[in-house]
Design a protein around this motif. Structure first.
Motif, PDB file in Angstrom:
ATOM      1  N   TRP A   1       0.823  -1.204   0.000  1.00 26.29           N
ATOM      2  CA  TRP A   1       0.000   0.000   0.000  1.00 26.29           C
ATOM      3  C   TRP A   1       0.863   1.262   0.000  1.00 26.29           C
ATOM      4  CZ3 TRP A   1      -5.425  -0.396   0.204  1.00 26.29           C
ATOM      5  CH2 TRP A   1      -6.097   0.808   0.240  1.00 26.29           C
TER       6      TRP A   1
ATOM      7  N   SER B   1       0.756   4.992  -2.499  1.00 25.10           N
ATOM      8  CA  SER B   1       0.147   6.032  -1.695  1.00 25.10           C
ATOM      9  C   SER B   1       1.116   7.191  -1.502  1.00 25.10           C
ATOM     10  CB  SER B   1      -0.250   5.364  -0.391  1.00 25.10           C
ATOM     11  OG  SER B   1      -0.673   6.246   0.521  1.00 25.10           O
TER      12      SER B   1
ATOM     13  N   HIS C   1       1.654   9.108  -4.897  1.00 22.96           N
ATOM     14  CA  HIS C   1       0.460   9.883  -5.227  1.00 22.96           C
ATOM     15  C   HIS C   1       0.360  11.107  -4.323  1.00 22.96           C
ATOM     16  CE1 HIS C   1      -3.514  10.445  -6.935  1.00 22.96           C
ATOM     17  NE2 HIS C   1      -4.084  10.438  -5.743  1.00 22.96           N
ATOM     18  N   ASN C   2       0.578  10.878  -3.058  1.00 29.05           N
ATOM     19  CA  ASN C   2       0.478  11.973  -2.102  1.00 29.05           C
ATOM     20  C   ASN C   2       1.522  13.052  -2.368  1.00 29.05           C
ATOM     21  OD1 ASN C   2      -0.839  12.841   0.406  1.00 29.05           O
ATOM     22  ND2 ASN C   2       1.216  12.682   1.230  1.00 29.05           N
TER      23      ASN C   2
ATOM     24  N   VAL D   1      -0.176  12.767 -10.977  1.00 30.66           N
ATOM     25  CA  VAL D   1      -1.144  12.461  -9.934  1.00 30.66           C
ATOM     26  C   VAL D   1      -2.206  11.506 -10.465  1.00 30.66           C
ATOM     27  CG1 VAL D   1      -3.191  13.510  -8.935  1.00 30.66           C
ATOM     28  CG2 VAL D   1      -0.989  14.313  -8.271  1.00 30.66           C
TER      29      VAL D   1
ATOM     30  N   ALA E   1      -6.051   3.215  -7.061  1.00 31.34           N
ATOM     31  CA  ALA E   1      -7.392   2.672  -7.257  1.00 31.34           C
ATOM     32  C   ALA E   1      -7.333   1.147  -7.336  1.00 31.34           C
ATOM     33  CB  ALA E   1      -8.010   3.258  -8.520  1.00 31.34           C
TER      34      ALA E   1
ATOM     35  N   MET F   1     -12.372  14.661  -5.867  1.00 33.42           N
ATOM     36  CA  MET F   1     -10.932  14.563  -6.128  1.00 33.42           C
ATOM     37  C   MET F   1     -10.658  14.278  -7.593  1.00 33.42           C
ATOM     38  SD  MET F   1      -8.121  11.856  -4.650  1.00 33.42           S
ATOM     39  CE  MET F   1      -9.145  10.426  -4.872  1.00 33.42           C
TER      40      MET F   1
ATOM     41  N   GLY G   1      -9.018  16.738 -10.327  1.00 34.99           N
ATOM     42  CA  GLY G   1      -7.792  16.298 -10.993  1.00 34.99           C
ATOM     43  C   GLY G   1      -7.893  16.464 -12.502  1.00 34.99           C
TER      44      GLY G   1
ATOM     45  N   ALA H   1      -8.833  19.173  -3.333  1.00 33.83           N
ATOM     46  CA  ALA H   1      -8.611  17.832  -3.902  1.00 33.83           C
ATOM     47  C   ALA H   1      -7.828  16.972  -2.924  1.00 33.83           C
ATOM     48  CB  ALA H   1      -7.867  17.938  -5.230  1.00 33.83           C
ATOM     49  N   ASN H   2      -6.805  17.537  -2.302  1.00 38.69           N
ATOM     50  CA  ASN H   2      -6.012  16.773  -1.344  1.00 38.69           C
ATOM     51  C   ASN H   2      -6.851  16.315  -0.167  1.00 38.69           C
ATOM     52  OD1 ASN H   2      -3.122  16.219  -1.658  1.00 38.69           O
ATOM     53  ND2 ASN H   2      -3.019  18.377  -2.169  1.00 38.69           N
TER      54      ASN H   2
ATOM     55  N   GLY I   1      -9.285  13.760  -1.121  1.00 38.16           N
ATOM     56  CA  GLY I   1      -8.557  12.508  -1.344  1.00 38.16           C
ATOM     57  C   GLY I   1      -8.349  11.767  -0.028  1.00 38.16           C
ATOM     58  N   TRP I   2      -7.967  12.526   0.990  1.00 39.42           N
ATOM     59  CA  TRP I   2      -7.777  11.891   2.289  1.00 39.42           C
ATOM     60  C   TRP I   2      -9.095  11.409   2.880  1.00 39.42           C
ATOM     61  CZ3 TRP I   2      -4.146   9.422   4.500  1.00 39.42           C
ATOM     62  CH2 TRP I   2      -2.830   9.663   4.111  1.00 39.42           C
TER      63      TRP I   2
ATOM     64  N   ALA J   1      -9.714   8.099   1.482  1.00 41.91           N
ATOM     65  CA  ALA J   1      -8.932   7.040   2.107  1.00 41.91           C
ATOM     66  C   ALA J   1      -9.462   6.709   3.498  1.00 41.91           C
ATOM     67  CB  ALA J   1      -7.466   7.464   2.188  1.00 41.91           C
TER      68      ALA J   1
HETATM   69  C1  HDD Z   1      -4.213  17.406  -5.712  1.00 40.93           C
HETATM   70  C2  HDD Z   1      -4.744  16.408  -5.174  1.00 40.93           C
HETATM   71  C3  HDD Z   1      -5.224  15.123  -5.830  1.00 40.93           C
HETATM   72  C4  HDD Z   1      -5.675  14.881  -7.110  1.00 40.93           C
HETATM   73  C5  HDD Z   1      -5.823  15.852  -8.254  1.00 40.93           C
HETATM   74  C6  HDD Z   1      -5.989  13.466  -7.195  1.00 40.93           C
HETATM   75  N1  HDD Z   1      -5.720  12.882  -5.980  1.00 40.93           N
HETATM   76 FE1  HDD Z   1      -6.097  10.941  -5.468  1.00 40.93          FE
HETATM   77  N2  HDD Z   1      -5.509  11.321  -3.558  1.00 40.93           N
HETATM   78  C7  HDD Z   1      -4.959  12.479  -3.126  1.00 40.93           C
HETATM   79  C8  HDD Z   1      -4.874  13.668  -3.801  1.00 40.93           C
HETATM   80  C9  HDD Z   1      -5.264  13.855  -5.151  1.00 40.93           C
HETATM   81  C10 HDD Z   1      -4.390  12.388  -1.706  1.00 40.93           C
HETATM   82  C11 HDD Z   1      -4.964  13.367  -0.744  1.00 40.93           C
HETATM   83  O1  HDD Z   1      -3.066  12.737  -1.662  1.00 40.93           O
HETATM   84  C12 HDD Z   1      -4.607  10.872  -1.389  1.00 40.93           C
HETATM   85  C13 HDD Z   1      -5.186  10.454  -0.051  1.00 40.93           C
HETATM   86  C14 HDD Z   1      -4.337   9.284   0.389  1.00 40.93           C
HETATM   87  C15 HDD Z   1      -3.170   9.316  -0.490  1.00 40.93           C
HETATM   88  O2  HDD Z   1      -2.171   8.630  -0.406  1.00 40.93           O
HETATM   89  O3  HDD Z   1      -3.320  10.276  -1.431  1.00 40.93           O
HETATM   90  C16 HDD Z   1      -5.408  10.376  -2.584  1.00 40.93           C
HETATM   91  C17 HDD Z   1      -5.863   9.080  -2.629  1.00 40.93           C
HETATM   92  C18 HDD Z   1      -6.355   8.443  -3.750  1.00 40.93           C
HETATM   93  C19 HDD Z   1      -6.849   7.085  -3.776  1.00 40.93           C
HETATM   94  C20 HDD Z   1      -6.823   6.140  -2.593  1.00 40.93           C
HETATM   95  C21 HDD Z   1      -8.091   6.189  -1.815  1.00 40.93           C
HETATM   96  C22 HDD Z   1      -8.037   5.173  -0.691  1.00 40.93           C
HETATM   97  O4  HDD Z   1      -6.954   5.002  -0.115  1.00 40.93           O
HETATM   98  O5  HDD Z   1      -9.079   4.591  -0.389  1.00 40.93           O
HETATM   99  C23 HDD Z   1      -7.254   6.826  -5.063  1.00 40.93           C
HETATM  100  C24 HDD Z   1      -7.865   5.560  -5.579  1.00 40.93           C
HETATM  101  C25 HDD Z   1      -6.996   8.036  -5.812  1.00 40.93           C
HETATM  102  N3  HDD Z   1      -6.453   8.994  -4.995  1.00 40.93           N
HETATM  103  C26 HDD Z   1      -7.232   8.149  -7.149  1.00 40.93           C
HETATM  104  C27 HDD Z   1      -7.085   9.348  -7.864  1.00 40.93           C
HETATM  105  C28 HDD Z   1      -7.345   9.459  -9.283  1.00 40.93           C
HETATM  106  C29 HDD Z   1      -7.766   8.321 -10.184  1.00 40.93           C
HETATM  107  C30 HDD Z   1      -7.144  10.760  -9.630  1.00 40.93           C
HETATM  108  C31 HDD Z   1      -7.333  11.277 -11.036  1.00 40.93           C
HETATM  109  C32 HDD Z   1      -7.350  12.417 -11.420  1.00 40.93           C
HETATM  110  C33 HDD Z   1      -6.737  11.470  -8.406  1.00 40.93           C
HETATM  111  N4  HDD Z   1      -6.722  10.568  -7.364  1.00 40.93           N
HETATM  112  C34 HDD Z   1      -6.451  12.835  -8.328  1.00 40.93           C
END
Ligand code: HDD
Ligand code: HEM
Ligand code: HEM
Lengths: 357, 443
Positions: B178, B182, B185-186, B233, B242, B329, B333, B372-373, B376-377, B380
């Motif tokens: 995991w 993670s 992406h973060n 991202v 995902a 999110m 994105g 978005a951040n 996203g959290w 999760a």
């Molecule tokens: C600028 C912020 C931002 C943007 C534009 C995106 N994400 Fe994201 N996403 C995050 C910021 C983020 C995050 C806050 O950073 C997370 C929360 C946990 C992590 O590690 O990253 C996250 C988690 C996260 C997860 C995990 C959720 C979980 O753990 O249950 C998935 C499946 C995605 N993202 C998928 C995407 C997809 C397919 C995007 C397509 C555009 C996307 N994210 C854009």
């Protein structure tokens, strides 16, 4: 293993109180003694340059406590819920007081943040002392009521005070007259420490006056310490046993009293750093003596239903403690090296260093 | 009991959301500062150095806020989640203590040197201190995410008879499948935030025709980094996450995609729709068939389990919030990629600095990466429900046994008040720094 981590954490805690102690102390002095803007600025500067680097020791002590004694961390943090939250808020105010005072030029802005810095430093010193007082006095572990525990394991919860305000009550609160005395002792120690720091590091105009203040505070400190030690005997009759069994532990109280006695001669010192050395001894000796007196207990039980919390029944598993050794030692060495380098680089008065923008 | 968890969860959610506003900028911005400093070393052009120092001023304010809101986070494990900390502290205590020991140490120690020590150290060393600040902040993110990843997908532990979770394999914490997706992406997401903020400040200067030289520099750098980060991202890192969710937390996956009913063959991807919890369906649904199966498994016809396949107490307890968070999110994105493409194209055609609508858009877009951040959290963390340690420890069993909900409510209100003040001060000070601009030498 438990003992090893216990000592490491205790040392880190002590270093934190020595380092951040001077920030706190400078804050207290700032609140009561600094009248002119130049003094205020230089005192804030003597505390503000490295407060976050000093706070690293606090965060690390907390993190290591969590890792090595998770049960203790959980029980004590939830048991002291309210005072801990208040400590957090005070730390926030102190930090922004220091960081933000020089961001704008007008006086009112500075006054506000000076007061925030001073008052929160004072209260923090008090709260830390009260916290130590609670550990010495012990708590009602398990929340025992008529011989029956209300909580599982060894949990407890303390109200801020009980109506009698007495440390001998079976349901003690955070504040009673004993813990408050320990709190005042902490404030006095830290104020002296801070004053010594200001004398050591700055050319402020109040340095001479501070020496008189230090002597006065020191008298109060000595009296209160003797009084609280006397009462301490009533709380734990085994209070001296550790020292009789292991003579070398007597080193700690000796350091403490040397520090106090040395401080009385503050006006005679040739070098401005000597006073600081003695107040460092007071803090170091005070913390270590307390812990040595209690060892291996880290939270005495005030009832005879549930056991004391000790480093043995609170520690993590052996594999965890050993694994952590590998990275822990590296980290502690790094931190110590950095601290030594920093102290050497910033030797001397700080009046000319840049601060703020 | 129900009540107690509610306030504890609310307090944790509130304080972590507020905390996370700051680190996301810290982590991305430190990279951009190192970049400017590096450019300066390469070219000896003074403006890069000034840009680095200007951003460092914003960084410093932001960092202070991160530290003072971060310390309460660490405390809360003990104060509010005592049972959780007691049972798993030997494990998550490792990574959390490492974070304090290495990352916070690096950052706060070298930040002071970076800010006050340029004259003392010479340029090479000054660059190095900047780099160490960057390293510290990314290490912080890494170790915190190692902690979180263990909660999302626990590995390397055993459960003792007394219910304690004990570590049996330290390195498993870091080879957790995991963790890497993670983390990457973060980090990319935080680079999005900081690039957008930098571009936004740049656009502000260009639109006001103040500090023009710096405005253009910041805008250009922000747009280039912003485009790269926005792409990364989404792909591969978002996609990779995902797939992990689908594999390890299938119930969470069904909820976040809004699949109420399992379809016979390939699953559709939902673009728009509102979850209707009473009838267990999506209202106003707009969906494209089979795409989700393809995205997740590269197989158009593969079946994906819907929420009907899971027991009620295995499903996240707030499905609409989870669903919306995820879609916000992903939606944002997509918008980010679009805008940054356009801006980069204009930059390439040398039209960006005069094309007002896009400048306005960039300037006003700065808050959205934060949203978005945070959403996203929320995806999760809400998706992890009803577990605290996924598959093992329920959230309700992790709360402190002795702290009453009244006490938690009281401290929650305290935090709200203090953080409101902090937020205002933060905006005031950052606003002032931006207003003074990079040239400002004196006070
Ligand atoms: C600028 C912020 C931002 C943007 C534009 C995106 N994400 Fe994201 N996403 C995050 C910021 C983020 C995050 C806050 O950073 C997370 C929360 C946990 C992590 O590690 O990253 C996250 C988690 C996260 C997860 C995990 C959720 C979980 O753990 O249950 C998935 C499946 C995605 N993202 C998928 C995407 C997809 C397919 C995007 C397509 C555009 C996307 N994210 C854009
Ligand atoms: C990376 C380190 C993180 C860790 C270790 C962590 C840990 C936790 C813990 C212990 C809880 C309380 C128990 C629970 O409700 O499940 C929680 C809840 C929550 N966290 Fe996190 N968290 C992290 C990051 C974040 C971030 C960055 C955010 C948002 C910006 C966030 C949002 C939330 C929310 C909204 C809840 C409440 C969920 C609910 O109770 O339904 N978390 N997290
Ligand atoms: C995605 C989740 C998180 C990330 C990426 C993150 C990252 C960071 C970073 C980069 C800093 C440095 C200060 C700053 O940059 O503003 C910081 C500060 C801090 N964070 Fe977080 N944090 C997260 C969540 C948490 C959680 C859940 C906790 C609770 C244990 C926590 C505890 C702290 C503490 C104690 C500090 C101050 C000291 C330090 O820098 O280590 N953080 N965090």
């Amino acid at each position: 293993m438990e003992i090893f981590w216990y000592i490491i954490i205790a040392v880190i805690m002590a270093v934190f109180f020595i380092l951040d102690g001077y920030d706190f102390g400078a804050g207290i002095i700032h609140l009561f003694m600094a009248k002119k803007e130049e003094d205020k600025l230089v005192i804030a500067k003597s505390a503000g340059l490295f407060w976050d680097a000093n706070e690293v020791w606090f965060v690390v002590a907390g993190g290591l406590l969590f890792m090595a004694f998770p049960t203790y961390y959980s029980i004590v943090f939830s048991g002291f819920y309210l005072p801990l939250m208040i400590i957090l808020w005070l730390m926030i105010f102190r930090a922004i007081g220091l960081e933000f005072r020089n961001q704008f030029r007008y006086q009112m802005w500075k006054d506000i943040w000076d007061k925030a810095f001073g008052i929160s430093s004072l209260l923090l010193a008090l709260f830390f002392g009260v916290g130590l007082g609670n550990v010495v006095r012990g708590v009602n572990i398990g929340g025992v009521e008529n011989g029956v525990s209300l909580y599982e394991n060894s949990y407890f919860f303390l109200p801020l005070w009980n109506p009698e305000f007495s440390p001998l009550n079976n349901h003690p609160g955070i504040f009673d007259w004993f813990t408050i005395i320990i709190g005042v002792i902490s404030v006095l120690t830290i104020a002296i420490h801070g004053a010594n720091w200001i004398i050591y590091k700055t050319n402020s105009t109040i340095n001479e006056k501070l020496k008189t203040t230090i002597v006065r505070l020191n008298i109060a400190l000595l009296i209160l310490t003797l009084f609280s030690l006397n009462f301490w005997r009533n709380l734990h009759n085994s209070f001296f046993d550790n020292f009789w069994d292991n003579w070398f532990l007597l080193l700690f109280p000796i350091i403490f009293f040397t520090g106090i006695i040395g401080t009385f001669f503050v006006k005679k010192f040739k070098k401005s750093g000597h006073g600081f050395m003695f107040s460092t001894m007071v803090i170091l000796g005070g913390i270590t003596s307390t812990l040595a007196s209690l060892f291996p207990i880290i939270m005495p039980s005030r009832n005879n239903v549930n056991d004391d919390l000790t480093i043995y029944n609170m520690a993590a598993e052996n594999y965890e403690l050993t694994t952590a050794l590998s990275w822990g030692i590296v980290g502690v060495i790094l931190m110590t090296t950095y601290l030594i380098v920093r102290l050497r680089l910033t030797r001397g008065k700080i009046d000319d260093m840049e601060y703020g923008h | 009991m129900e009540d107690i968890i509610f306030y504890d969860r609310l307090q944790f959610a509130f304080t972590i959301t507020f905390h996370y506003i700051f680190p996301q900028l810290t982590m991305g911005l430190s990279l951009l500062i190192v970049f400017f400093k590096w450019k300066f070393l390469r070219t000896s052009t003074e403006k890069y150095n000034n840009a680095a120092k200007f951003l460092m001023k914003i960084f410093a304010i932001n960092f202070t806020m991160g530290v003072i809101t971060g310390i309460p986070m660490e405390f809360q494990f003990g104060t509010n989640w005592a049972k959780f900390s007691e049972l798993t502290g030997g494990i998550i205590g490792q990574t959390l203590a490492m974070e304090g020991l290495f990352s916070f140490f690096l950052e706060s120690s070298f930040l002071a040197l970076f800010i006050f020590g340029e004259k003392l150290m010479g340029q090479k060393l000054h660059f190095l201190t900047g780099f160490l600040v960057f390293l510290g902040s990314w290490a912080s993110g890494y170790l915190i995410l190692a902690t979180n990843s263990w909660m999302q997908h626990p590995v390397g532990f055993e459960i003792l008879e007394n219910g304690k979770y004990v570590l049996s394999n330290f390195s498993a914490l870091f080879s957790n499948p995991w963790l890497l997706p993670s983390f990457l992406h973060n980090q990319m997401a935080s680079l999005v935030t900081s690039s957008f903020v930098v571009a936004s400040i740049g656009a502000f200067y260009v639109l006001r025709e103040k500090h023009l030289e710096y405005g253009k520099l910041l805008l250009k750098t922000g747009v280039i980094f912003g485009l790269i980060a926005s792409l990364l991202v989404a792909f591969p890192t978002g996609d990779w996450n995902a797939k992990n969710v689908a594999k390890y937390q299938p119930a969470a996956f069904a909820a976040m995609e809004g699949i109420f009913e399992t379809e016979h063959a390939g699953a559709e991807i939902v673009l728009v729709g509102q979850p209707n919890m009473r009838e267990k369906k999506l209202d106003n649904k707009l969906a494209v068939p089979n795409i989700l199966s393809f995205l997740t498994y590269q197989d158009w016809g593969k079946q994906i389990k819907g929420m009907d396949k899971f027991a009620e107490d295995e499903l996240p307890d707030n499905i609409p919030a989870l669903y919306y968070s995820y879609h916000i999110m992903v939606g944002l994105g997509t918008i980010f990629i679009g805008i940054m493409f356009l801006a980069a194209f204009l930059l390439w055609r040398k039209k960006l600095f005069t094309f007002k609508p896009v400048l306005w858009a960039i300037m006003l877009l700065a808050p959205f990466p934060y949203i978005a951040n945070i959403t996203g959290w929320y995806t999760a963390e809400l998706g992890r429900q009803p577990y605290l340690v996924y598959g093992y420890l329920k959230t309700a069993d992790g709360v402190s046994p002795t702290v009453s909900s009244g006490n938690t409510l009281f401290t929650l209100m305290g935090f709200i008040g203090i953080y409101l003040l902090l937020g205002l001060l933060f905006l005031l000070l950052v606003g002032k720094t931006i207003h003074e601009g990079p040239n400002n030498k004196s006070h």
